[in-house]
Scaffold this motif. Structure first.
Motif, PDB file in Angstrom:
ATOM      1  N   GLN A  64       0.836  -1.206   0.000  1.00  0.00           N
ATOM      2  CA  GLN A  64       0.000   0.000   0.000  1.00  0.00           C
ATOM      3  C   GLN A  64       0.873   1.260   0.000  1.00  0.00           C
ATOM      4  O   GLN A  64       0.688   2.179   0.812  1.00  0.00           O
ATOM      5  N   LEU A  65       1.809   1.278  -0.927  1.00  0.00           N
ATOM      6  CA  LEU A  65       2.730   2.402  -1.044  1.00  0.00           C
ATOM      7  C   LEU A  65       1.954   3.694  -1.270  1.00  0.00           C
ATOM      8  O   LEU A  65       1.065   3.765  -2.131  1.00  0.00           O
ATOM      9  N   ASP A  66       2.306   4.705  -0.493  1.00  0.00           N
ATOM     10  CA  ASP A  66       1.558   5.963  -0.503  1.00  0.00           C
ATOM     11  C   ASP A  66       2.493   7.135  -0.787  1.00  0.00           C
ATOM     12  O   ASP A  66       3.683   7.092  -0.459  1.00  0.00           O
ATOM     13  N   ALA A  67       1.951   8.182  -1.352  1.00  0.00           N
ATOM     14  CA  ALA A  67       2.752   9.352  -1.710  1.00  0.00           C
ATOM     15  C   ALA A  67       3.418   9.993  -0.499  1.00  0.00           C
ATOM     16  O   ALA A  67       4.458  10.638  -0.615  1.00  0.00           O
ATOM     17  N   ASN A  68       2.826   9.818   0.669  1.00  0.00           N
ATOM     18  CA  ASN A  68       3.370  10.438   1.887  1.00  0.00           C
ATOM     19  C   ASN A  68       4.405   9.568   2.587  1.00  0.00           C
ATOM     20  O   ASN A  68       4.992   9.989   3.589  1.00  0.00           O
ATOM     21  N   ASP A  69       4.637   8.363   2.090  1.00  0.00           N
ATOM     22  CA  ASP A  69       5.613   7.465   2.704  1.00  0.00           C
ATOM     23  C   ASP A  69       7.038   7.946   2.446  1.00  0.00           C
ATOM     24  O   ASP A  69       7.354   8.456   1.359  1.00  0.00           O
ATOM     25  N   ARG A  70       7.882   7.770   3.444  1.00  0.00           N
ATOM     26  CA  ARG A  70       9.324   7.943   3.261  1.00  0.00           C
ATOM     27  C   ARG A  70       9.857   6.570   2.854  1.00  0.00           C
ATOM     28  O   ARG A  70       9.759   5.595   3.624  1.00  0.00           O
TER      29      ARG A  70
END
Length: 276
Positions: free
Chosen positions: A60-66
């Motif tokens: 669930q890779l998200d744009a806000n993930d580092r």
């Protein structure tokens, strides 16, 4: 010296190097994995991207993930995380010097790329820990425990990790001593140590023991091993091997075919969450 320089052109620049153009990927930042070959998947770049997206979507890779990409190869995955998943905080680790230089020159961005082994990471390597760590088609070249220890230091609490690894099926238990030796030598040619591989239940236990939970394993041997082998035989087998890069691709396809047919070594997609 000229004959030596000429001779070196026929040798791969690194043991993990792959001639992506020979496989059909002519991008500057090309894919360098075995690919996930779904029905109708006809091109290597599509299959390489499919393997990456399957792992990212499960996490669930998200744009806000580092995000940290371990063993980013020639850099195609970095473009995918940026352009498709809109990841803004992105770092990478890659062992091959030429790949690191090409990525830095091509992207010319603020992506931090470290030229190093992903087994040498610790909390001092990066300024802050990561929400997601991905390792596409590379972790099985090393000891699983060393890999998980290295990543554990740099993940946030409840951070997610996704990688590919090889595991043994129950059929391995029925092999005699000579058959195990044969398998050991076969894997060694691909820089995989049989002693590092485990049965699924043991693999699950090892990951838990290193501080991970909510572990999910998916056997994707058919789409990877058989898929890459079929692609080679349908599109590339007629080409005459001109150098060791070509020969390496040929031998990789034969190994994938043999491993799939034997069913003893399986290709797994693994995701997990770090314990609090």
């Amino acid at each position: 010296m000229k004959w030596l320089q000429t001779l070196q052109q026929y040798f791969p620049k690194h043991k993990y190097a792959i001639d992506a153009k020979q496989l059909g990927d002519h991008a500057v930042l090309a894919w360098s994995n075995l690919g996930y070959w779904e029905d109708g998947q006809s091109s290597y770049p599509e299959a390489g991207q499919a393997l990456a997206m399957r792992l990212a979507d499960r996490l669930q890779l998200d744009a806000n993930d580092r995000v940290l990409d371990l063993g980013c190869g020639q850099g195609a995955s970095l473009l995918l995380w940026r352009q498709h998943y809109h990841v803004q905080q992105l770092c990478a680790v890659e062992l091959q010097v030429e790949c690191v230089q090409r990525i830095r020159h091509t992207l010319n961005s603020n992506i931090q790329i470290i030229q190093n082994s992903f087994l040498n990471l610790n909390s001092k390597t990066f300024s802050r820990p990561f929400d997601v760590v991905l390792c596409l088609d590379a972790a099985y070249h090393c000891d699983l425990n060393l890999f998980l220890r290295s990543t554990h230091f740099i993940l946030n609490s409840n951070g997610r990790i996704g990688f590919h690894y090889l595991m043994l099926s129950d059929a391995f238990l029925n092999l005699n001593r000579f058959e195990r030796l044969q398998l050991k030598m076969l894997l060694k040619a691909a820089d995989v140590h049989l002693g590092h591989l485990q049965l699924e239940a043991d693999l699950m236990h090892s990951i838990q023991a290193q501080g991970y939970q909510q572990i999910e394993m998916e056997d994707i041997s058919g789409a990877v091993f058989s898929g890459f082998s079929n692609y080679y035989h349908e599109h590339l087998a007629q080409n005459v091997a001109k150098n060791l890069d070509d020969l390496k691709i040929q031998m990789t396809a034969k190994l994938c075919q043999k491993l799939f047919e034997q069913g003893i070594v399986r290709y797994a997609q693994i995701t997990a969450i770090k314990d609090i």
